[in-house]
Design a protein around this motif. Structure first.
Motif: not given
Lengths: 414, 414
Positions: A3, A6-9, B33, B35-36, B39-40, B45, B67-68
């Protein structure tokens, strides 16, 4: 699959850098500002602020005053705070129990020893430990909220991942008993359990030999066991059975029958019980390993001769362990080691004769230094190392303020 | 003591979270990404951007498309790129050499085997390896700049930290020779050296048994050695001598004289050389372990009987190692294991008789699966694990673009 928000899966606690990374930095005792920590770790300022709040709430770090400044409000600095939290270590032996309260640097704040038969069963023995844990907290003048966790050593095989004893030969009623659950019914903190020789190895390593990376601790007493420190960590093996050297075969001892059902085991020829039985066969009364030690101290030649030979037999098995494990130090402890240098002299004699030169070139063989308290201190160290593990602390929610119960630090025994 | 500018007082590379932390996340193959990743990990950044640039420059990750998106320019995603870089593994045995080029997933891209006597000395043997490494790179159609490092296994004791052989009994001219320096004179990449049985253990573990955390690999051939995987890592001990089980004493073998100067060593009764000597004593010609295997395959009862007994003697020593180390699996390899199930049957017989029930409850004893290539693959895996170690990568300068030489990845052998 992805997604774009930017939030973790999924959570990736083990690799997320946070409170644990900061605490590893701060354990050296040097005070640092939030800005310094952000620069050192590459973490975002907001991440550092949240993690600092979590560590403050857990009491693991403390503000250390203010830095000199060129003007304006000086930034706060933080450092590891070993005095702020405490652990309880319990060494529950075959006939004796020891309990200690220590701070996060392993310093003993209060302790108690008592004769206590492990065969009384888990409830009676653990109730004693729980009652005296409360008394020790009062003696040390520390509230329950300061308690980070409880470590317990038992004189038999323990499944470390669940904290249960597994077919312990001298512990009737303990087989499969859920020690952590029982203790957590009285103390809402993490409870870790291991066998006595592992916690003694940990206590010796932490207190006396922290600079040796690969350590074997030998407990020679009524039985014979070995605690293994590999690369600075307790090594337990696949089922937590590592170090069980009492039933390794000794050359030339095939006529000795062992209580395990085999013949020629090390314990059948070199344990305190085997020495006492041998002396009895010579008409010399000795009820157990402590009697053997008394006889040796009084100069009994048969006792000295048998202790020396026990050292050689232990050395024979250790010679194989030295070739196999290549330790940097072997520490000899347990009650038989109290009889002076006779045991360790026999150990040295055979190891230097039987082991490969490369493995003995820098090998140190030394008597234990920490004494009777090594088990209780080691049980506490087990909890400290577990609780301060960076990977575990990194999973702390940022800004969590659950320090009072200690429950924020999860446990493998939970 | 402190300054107020927020700059670090000293570098703390080992705890700084950066490229290594990101790569550990990305090794699962899932594209993410920037961003991901921020966040993880909680990294800033700007930190993530710098570390991604460094990993891209080193070729360790690759962009994986876009990504979409809900609108605007879609963010780039990145994933581990095992095909982008390669390693060379060399298994230099007593009389045979194997060389392989693999990618970072351990897949063999090109390989060569040859009869080569280690006793020719370091320059002749290493020159052969260097020449054929160039030929293999050409065969795999990969430039030198793709090479991440070279791993080498030698048939004798090696000081892993320096890459030098230490008093190797069958390697005249190799004692103290600086293997990494010599090879780096021809390839400007990290060069790691270990003994042959450690790299075989690593190759077997990586290829066939990655799910077993504590593995013992036994090489039963002209000599007998053991490679130890503890908690997923090669365990080498204090002097790199761990696993040297060939000179552990076997009960009842005191009349067997060993080349090490002692009596009763495992190698003196159970090695391929000892079996061949025993058969010669019966009037059966066997020049070495491969002749023994041929005799066994042809149904020679004396050969089968001696191989079975060798299995029992190895099992006797391993029974002690099982009690001591509590492995999850024992893998039996080396040329003697090629004679069918006779060797492993003897091993199983004694281990299940002599080891403690808790240690054998879930113990697996299996024949090696990776075959002759395990050493060369393992030598490459040693380099891969070393180069992708998070602590090492975290020390990469942000934005470093030195991927062409591979020299950004430092080496303990340097």
């Amino acid at each position: 699959m992805t997604d774009d928000s930017g939030t973790p899966r999924r959570p990736v606690a083990a690799t997320a850098a946070g409170a644990g990374t900061l605490l590893q930095l701060l354990r050296d005792g040097v005070p640092r500002t939030r800005s310094e920590l952000a620069a050192l770790t590459g973490l975002a300022r907001s991440t550092v602020a949240g993690r600092i709040d979590a560590l403050l709430a857990a009491g693991l770090i403390a503000p250390t005053g203010e830095t000199a400044s060129t003007g304006g409000r000086p930034p706060a600095t933080f450092a590891f705070n070993p005095a702020a939290r405490i652990v309880i270590g319990a060494d529950l032996g075959a006939t004796h129990a020891r309990l200690a309260v220590t701070d996060l640097a392993g310093s003993v704040l209060a302790a108690v020893n008592a004769d206590l038969d492990i065969a009384l069963g888990p409830k009676a023995v653990l109730d004693w430990a729980i009652e005296h844990a409360h008394l020790l907290l009062a003696e040390a003048d520390r509230p329950l909220g300061d308690l980070l966790g409880i470590g317990i050593g038992l004189p038999g095989p323990v499944e470390h991942s669940t904290g249960r004893a597994v077919n312990p030969p001298i512990m009737p009623g303990w087989d499969g008993f859920d020690v952590p659950s029982y203790v957590r019914g009285h103390f809402p903190v993490p409870v870790l359990v291991d066998n006595d020789v592992n916690i003694m190895a940990l206590g010796e390593h932490f207190t006396a030999w922290p600079e040796y990376e690969h350590l074997l601790f030998i407990k020679a007493a009524t039985g014979i066991g070995c605690g293994i420190i590999a690369s600075g960590q307790v090594y337990r093996g696949a089922q937590g059975a590592a170090g069980d050297m009492g039933h390794i075969r000794v050359a030339g001892a095939d006529d000795a029958h062992c209580r395990c059902g085999n013949t020629g085991c090390l314990e059948a020829v070199a344990s305190g019980a085997a020495i006492a039985a041998g002396l009895a066969g010579e008409g010399i009364a000795a009820g157990g390993s402590l009697d053997v030690v008394e006889l040796a101290r009084a100069g009994s030649v048969p006792a000295l001769r048998r202790i020396r030979q026990a050292g050689r037999d232990i050395g024979e098995v250790l010679a194989g362990a030295v070739n196999f494990f290549n330790p940097s130090i072997i520490v000899i402890g347990g009650s038989l080691a109290l009889a002076g240098d006779h045991l360790i002299a026999g150990v040295r004699e055979v190891i230097y004769q039987r082991s490969l030169p490369l493995a003995t070139r820098h090998l140190r063989i030394a008597a234990a230094r920490t004494g009777e308290s090594s088990g209780a201190i080691g049980a506490g160290v087990m909890v400290i190392e577990h609780a301060l593990d960076p990977a575990r602390l990194d999973a702390l929610p940022a800004g969590a303020a659950s320090g009072a119960s200690g429950a924020e630090v999860s446990t493998r025994n939970g």
